[in-house]
Design a protein around this motif. Structure first.
Motif, PDB file in Angstrom:
ATOM      1  N   LEU A 228      10.010  -2.329 -12.864  1.00  0.00           N
ATOM      2  CA  LEU A 228       8.963  -1.357 -14.811  1.00  0.00           C
ATOM      3  C   LEU A 228       9.744  -0.011 -14.523  1.00  0.00           C
ATOM      4  N   PRO A 229       9.946   0.115 -15.738  1.00  0.00           N
ATOM      5  CA  PRO A 229      10.779   1.689 -16.309  1.00  0.00           C
ATOM      6  C   PRO A 229       9.367   2.519 -15.852  1.00  0.00           C
ATOM      7  N   LEU A 230       9.635   2.976 -15.342  1.00  0.00           N
ATOM      8  CA  LEU A 230       8.678   4.461 -15.006  1.00  0.00           C
ATOM      9  C   LEU A 230       8.541   5.553 -16.199  1.00  0.00           C
ATOM     10  N   ASP A 231       8.958   5.374 -17.115  1.00  0.00           N
ATOM     11  CA  ASP A 231       9.536   6.024 -18.528  1.00  0.00           C
ATOM     12  C   ASP A 231       8.203   5.792 -19.185  1.00  0.00           C
ATOM     13  N   LEU A 232       8.504   4.272 -19.302  1.00  0.00           N
ATOM     14  CA  LEU A 232       7.485   3.418 -20.144  1.00  0.00           C
ATOM     15  C   LEU A 232       6.276   3.909 -19.106  1.00  0.00           C
ATOM     16  N   VAL A 233       6.028   4.128 -18.387  1.00  0.00           N
ATOM     17  CA  VAL A 233       4.074   4.147 -16.886  1.00  0.00           C
ATOM     18  C   VAL A 233       3.755   5.982 -17.829  1.00  0.00           C
ATOM     19  N   LEU A 234       5.101   6.742 -17.076  1.00  0.00           N
ATOM     20  CA  LEU A 234       4.659   8.574 -17.717  1.00  0.00           C
ATOM     21  C   LEU A 234       4.045   7.747 -19.196  1.00  0.00           C
ATOM     22  N   GLY A 235       5.094   7.482 -20.551  1.00  0.00           N
ATOM     23  CA  GLY A 235       4.520   7.568 -21.970  1.00  0.00           C
ATOM     24  C   GLY A 235       2.976   7.434 -21.656  1.00  0.00           C
ATOM     25  N   VAL A 236       2.971   6.206 -21.558  1.00  0.00           N
ATOM     26  CA  VAL A 236       1.761   5.731 -21.687  1.00  0.00           C
ATOM     27  C   VAL A 236       0.593   6.914 -20.594  1.00  0.00           C
ATOM     28  N   LEU A 237       0.634   7.293 -20.001  1.00  0.00           N
ATOM     29  CA  LEU A 237      -0.557   8.627 -19.041  1.00  0.00           C
ATOM     30  C   LEU A 237      -0.461   9.580 -20.137  1.00  0.00           C
ATOM     31  N   GLN A 238       0.785   9.867 -21.448  1.00  0.00           N
ATOM     32  CA  GLN A 238       0.241  11.037 -20.815  1.00  0.00           C
ATOM     33  C   GLN A 238      -0.054  10.202 -22.835  1.00  0.00           C
ATOM     34  N   GLN A 239      -0.362   9.307 -23.077  1.00  0.00           N
ATOM     35  CA  GLN A 239      -0.514   8.935 -24.494  1.00  0.00           C
ATOM     36  C   GLN A 239      -2.439   8.499 -24.275  1.00  0.00           C
ATOM     37  N   GLN A 240      -2.501   8.903 -22.722  1.00  0.00           N
ATOM     38  CA  GLN A 240      -3.923   8.638 -22.102  1.00  0.00           C
ATOM     39  C   GLN A 240      -4.681  10.160 -22.408  1.00  0.00           C
ATOM     40  N   GLY A 241      -3.996  11.157 -22.028  1.00  0.00           N
ATOM     41  CA  GLY A 241      -3.944  12.556 -22.116  1.00  0.00           C
ATOM     42  C   GLY A 241      -4.035  12.965 -20.974  1.00  0.00           C
ATOM     43  N   VAL A 242      -2.957  12.832 -19.936  1.00  0.00           N
ATOM     44  CA  VAL A 242      -3.251  12.444 -18.743  1.00  0.00           C
ATOM     45  C   VAL A 242      -1.685  13.589 -18.355  1.00  0.00           C
ATOM     46  N   ASP A 243      -1.843  15.073 -17.283  1.00  0.00           N
ATOM     47  CA  ASP A 243      -1.034  15.755 -17.770  1.00  0.00           C
ATOM     48  C   ASP A 243       0.008  15.635 -16.431  1.00  0.00           C
ATOM     49  N   THR A 244       0.901  15.293 -16.269  1.00  0.00           N
ATOM     50  CA  THR A 244       1.439  14.591 -15.262  1.00  0.00           C
ATOM     51  C   THR A 244       2.859  14.830 -15.265  1.00  0.00           C
ATOM     52  N   ASP A 245       3.957  14.479 -14.677  1.00  0.00           N
ATOM     53  CA  ASP A 245       5.443  14.288 -14.670  1.00  0.00           C
ATOM     54  C   ASP A 245       6.267  13.147 -13.669  1.00  0.00           C
ATOM     55  N   MET A 246       7.348  13.157 -13.752  1.00  0.00           N
ATOM     56  CA  MET A 246       7.801  11.936 -12.821  1.00  0.00           C
ATOM     57  C   MET A 246       7.343  11.885 -11.352  1.00  0.00           C
ATOM     58  N   ASP A 247       7.675  13.198 -11.028  1.00  0.00           N
ATOM     59  CA  ASP A 247       7.908  13.287  -9.417  1.00  0.00           C
ATOM     60  C   ASP A 247       6.458  13.327  -9.118  1.00  0.00           C
ATOM     61  N   GLU A 248       5.100  13.619  -9.961  1.00  0.00           N
ATOM     62  CA  GLU A 248       3.909  13.794  -9.232  1.00  0.00           C
ATOM     63  C   GLU A 248       3.791  11.554 -10.141  1.00  0.00           C
ATOM     64  N   LEU A 249       3.712  10.887 -10.104  1.00  0.00           N
ATOM     65  CA  LEU A 249       3.987   9.139 -11.216  1.00  0.00           C
ATOM     66  C   LEU A 249       4.658   8.818  -9.948  1.00  0.00           C
ATOM     67  N   GLU A 250       6.040   9.040  -9.193  1.00  0.00           N
ATOM     68  CA  GLU A 250       6.123   8.683  -8.183  1.00  0.00           C
ATOM     69  C   GLU A 250       5.556   8.541  -7.217  1.00  0.00           C
ATOM     70  N   CYS A 251       4.762   9.817  -6.644  1.00  0.00           N
ATOM     71  CA  CYS A 251       4.499   9.884  -5.267  1.00  0.00           C
ATOM     72  C   CYS A 251       2.658   9.134  -5.506  1.00  0.00           C
ATOM     73  N   MET A 252       2.207   9.056  -6.653  1.00  0.00           N
ATOM     74  CA  MET A 252       0.800   8.170  -6.850  1.00  0.00           C
ATOM     75  C   MET A 252       1.786   6.507  -6.629  1.00  0.00           C
ATOM     76  N   LEU A 253       2.912   6.199  -7.213  1.00  0.00           N
ATOM     77  CA  LEU A 253       2.618   4.582  -6.972  1.00  0.00           C
ATOM     78  C   LEU A 253       3.379   4.608  -5.976  1.00  0.00           C
ATOM     79  N   SER A 254       4.111   5.667  -4.750  1.00  0.00           N
ATOM     80  CA  SER A 254       4.343   5.309  -3.498  1.00  0.00           C
ATOM     81  C   SER A 254       3.358   5.264  -2.419  1.00  0.00           C
ATOM     82  N   ASN A 255       2.146   5.572  -3.195  1.00  0.00           N
ATOM     83  CA  ASN A 255       0.150   5.618  -2.224  1.00  0.00           C
ATOM     84  C   ASN A 255      -0.167   4.535  -3.232  1.00  0.00           C
ATOM     85  N   CYS A 256      -0.106   3.971  -3.846  1.00  0.00           N
ATOM     86  CA  CYS A 256      -0.117   2.500  -4.244  1.00  0.00           C
ATOM     87  C   CYS A 256       0.431   1.311  -3.218  1.00  0.00           C
TER      88      CYS A 256
END
Length: 298
Positions: A228-256
């Motif tokens: 699963l490319p993380l750029d794809l997930v990050l793009g969807v999050l930004q479309q949903q209006g979530v203010d995040t970046d790649m580091d925060e996304l990797e941290c959230m996925l690690s928690n999951c």
């Protein structure tokens, strides 16, 4: 009446000393009264159970977790399911409600869910208490993947949960975050804020499931089906209006992954999530409720 007056006084002056004194008096009365030892001591059983319930309410109001846990142990020692069937439904419902919340405070999710379910089943459908029970039961069931029907939320005036239900169902992280912010004060006052806070990982889990489906049908993809490319997930999050970046996304996925919402690992170099080929998204478990414990190296 005593508990309501105590709550009102606490709200007025912010002084918990009166509540503590009343809690001490209730505990003394309950000790002097003693539990019913004969099957025909109906009045004594009801009185003792009422004091136990009032004491549980006061301990919960004081956020006294140890006091609630002691009452839970006492309750289990003195009352069996058959004993509760012999008392009016109002006693059972109230006891199941407070004991269920106490079980949740002790991280016993299965026990809390069972007791709150019993309280809901025994409560009259037109009672105002149904709404109080559902405020705790609905987030707990959503945590386990069981979404309420919209009619149930509308019937009991729980409109604030409609957006959370939609966020969990669709994986809309932006909707979830906005709903948490807009309803923060109401949820804190209702005592359900921390329950709904735990749903954040459910929303991310659903989002990742949908992103995996999209990635497998992506035209001209250059990755494996379990990647699963993380750029794809990050793009969807930004479309949903979530203010995040790649580091925060990797941290959230690690928690999951740590919390067992998904199975796999993150390739930081390639910026992909490598999902397990054998059930990447396991069914709900009690681990979703508990906070993970990390062991630091010496």
């Amino acid at each position: 009446m005593l508990a309501r007056e105590t709550d009102a006084q606490l709200m007025l002056d912010g002084d918990s000393s009166k509540t503590k004194v009343i809690g001490g008096l209730l505990q003394l009365w309950m000790h002097q009264l003693g539990p019913a030892r004969q099957a025909d001591e109906t009045a004594r059983r009801r009185c003792h159970l009422s004091l136990l319930i009032l004491l549980a309410r006061i301990h919960m109001r004081l956020n006294n977790v140890s006091g609630c846990s002691q009452l839970l142990k006492l309750f289990k020692q003195l009352y069996t399911p058959n004993d509760l069937q012999a008392v009016p439904a109002a006693y059972r419902v109230t006891a199941f409600y407070y004991l269920g919340r106490t079980e949740l405070n002790s991280d016993n999710v299965a026990g809390g869910l069972d007791l709150l379910d019993r309280a809901y089943r025994d409560c009259k459908a037109d009672s105002e208490n149904v709404k109080h029970i559902l405020r705790v039961l609905v987030p707990l069931k959503m945590l386990h993947g069981d979404l309420p029907i919209p009619e149930l939320l509308e019937r009991h005036g729980l409109q604030e949960y409609v957006a959370f239900r939609q966020a969990v169902q669709t994986g809309d992280v932006g909707l979830f975050e906005r709903s948490m912010e807009e309803n923060q004060l109401r949820l804190i006052a209702n005592g359900s804020y921390l329950l709904l806070e735990k749903l954040r990982f459910n929303v991310y889990r659903r989002l990742l499931q949908r992103c995996v489906q999209i990635s497998r049908t992506f035209p001209g993809r250059e990755w494996q089906p379990h990647h699963l490319p993380l750029d794809l997930v990050l793009g969807v999050l930004q479309q949903q209006g979530v203010d995040t970046d790649m580091d925060e996304l990797e941290c959230m996925l690690s928690n999951c992954i740590v919390r067992k919402y998904m199975k796999g690992y993150i390739s930081n170099k390639q910026k992909i999530a490598v999902l397990s080929k054998d059930g990447a998204f396991p069914p709900p478990t009690d681990d979703w409720w508990r906070e993970p414990h990390f062991v630091s190296s010496a």
